[in-house]
Design an enzyme around this catalytic site. Structure first.
Site, PDB file in Angstrom:
ATOM      1  NE  ARG A   3      63.207  54.472  30.192  1.00  0.00           N
ATOM      2  CZ  ARG A   3      63.775  54.411  28.995  1.00  0.00           C
ATOM      3  NH1 ARG A   3      64.905  55.065  28.751  1.00  0.00           N
ATOM      4  NH2 ARG A   3      63.228  53.715  28.025  1.00  0.00           N
ATOM      5  CB  SER A  14      57.939  50.433  30.030  1.00  0.00           C
ATOM      6  OG  SER A  14      58.033  50.186  28.647  1.00  0.00           O
ATOM      7  CD  GLU A  24      60.413  53.235  32.521  1.00  0.00           C
ATOM      8  OE1 GLU A  24      59.902  53.863  31.580  1.00  0.00           O
ATOM      9  OE2 GLU A  24      61.145  52.248  32.372  1.00  0.00           O
TER      10      GLU A  24
END
Length: 299
Positions: free
Chosen positions: A175, A225, A295
């Site tokens: 990420r 998420s 996130e």
């Protein structure tokens, strides 16, 4: 700001410049404040011109894709929101490669690959984002990630120069990427795929989508998420073990189906979601001494 707005209208056309635009219409959480100015360029060249205009006017701006990893606070965003979306979404098939503009949806790109007997993007079919954002955050699912298929990425840098970076130059991690670290703007990417069978590819995509639907609360607005995976742990498992399954703040809820998802359960505000996220972080830290990093990008 008025001079900048006039300049933006000259670049993209007046109909593609909106004032006080509700960001709940552009984010998958379906809530959030208003953007002072919302601009929708129609080409990569217009993106470059819009960004240059904002920089020269010394006004803050932000690039928006599908809004699937974003939450704008209820107070709103007092800068210029620049959408790289459906107006900049061309996909060209060149042999076993796809050359894809940043505004193309991942799901559409994966389907285009399938229709041309190109394998390697099956993992991306159900990810609700655009290619530009997926490249920037090295999006992934079910054992696949963008780093496995990217060849090159064309970006706009902070000096307003357009350059093409190789996979090695992108510094892709979990990420994360050089794109995020250096505030680069993705304009286009070249993906390298493998020859396959459309039937086999479709079967894999359907299998992954069925798995996604069975385990994720896709029936509610969310940003996927909510927290990054902590090293050595799974965020959803930590949240569940902390006794937070179904925990609510206002209209926001920790999904009962998958604790790694915060959902807009009942007309949540951005403040509801942010408070819930903070409560979850605090509880997990207290019980397991693990820091959950969002996130979701909060603006």
């Amino acid at each position: 700001m008025e001079n900048l707005i006039n300049r933006l209208c000259d670049i993209v056309g007046k109909e593609y410049v909106k004032l006080d635009e509700p960001m709940g219409q552009h984010c998958t959480f379906r809530c959030g404040g208003k953007a002072a100015v919302y601009v929708i360029p129609g080409s990569k060249e217009e993106v470059v011109a819009v960004v240059k205009a904002c920089r020269e006017a010394n006004r803050k701006f932000m690039i928006l894709g599908n809004g699937s990893n974003l939450l704008v606070r209820d107070e709103g965003y007092d800068g210029v929101m620049v959408e790289i979306g459906s107006r900049i979404s061309a996909i060209d098939v060149i042999g076993e490669d796809l050359v894809v503009e940043a505004g193309a949806k991942l799901s559409v790109t994966a389907s285009e690959a399938m229709e041309n007997d190109l394998a390697g993007m099956e993992f991306a079919h159900g990810i609700p984002g655009n290619v530009g954002g997926a490249v920037a955050m090295n999006a992934g699912a079910y054992g696949g990630e963008m780093a496995q298929i990217i060849k090159t990425v064309t970006v706009l840098d902070e000096n307003n120069e357009v350059k093409t970076l190789s996979l090695e130059e992108l510094d892709l991690g979990y990420r994360s990427s050089r794109i995020q670290k250096e505030n680069l703007i993705v304009l286009e990417t070249r993906l390298g795929l493998d020859l396959g069978s459309a039937g086999d590819i479709a079967m894999i995509m359907q299998m992954l989508m069925t798995k996604r639907r069975s385990k994720q609360p896709l029936e509610y607005p969310s940003a996927g998420s909510t927290f990054k995976r902590p090293e050595g742990h799974f965020a959803g498992k930590l949240i569940e073990d902390a006794g937070l399954r179904g925990y609510t703040v206002g209209g926001a809820q920790v999904s009962e189906k998958h604790c790694g998802f915060v959902i807009n359960y009942d007309h949540a505000t951005a403040s509801d979601i942010i408070q819930l996220m903070e409560d979850v972080q605090k509880k997990v830290k207290e019980q397991f001494d693990v820091d959950l990093e969002p996130e979701v990008k909060i603006i």
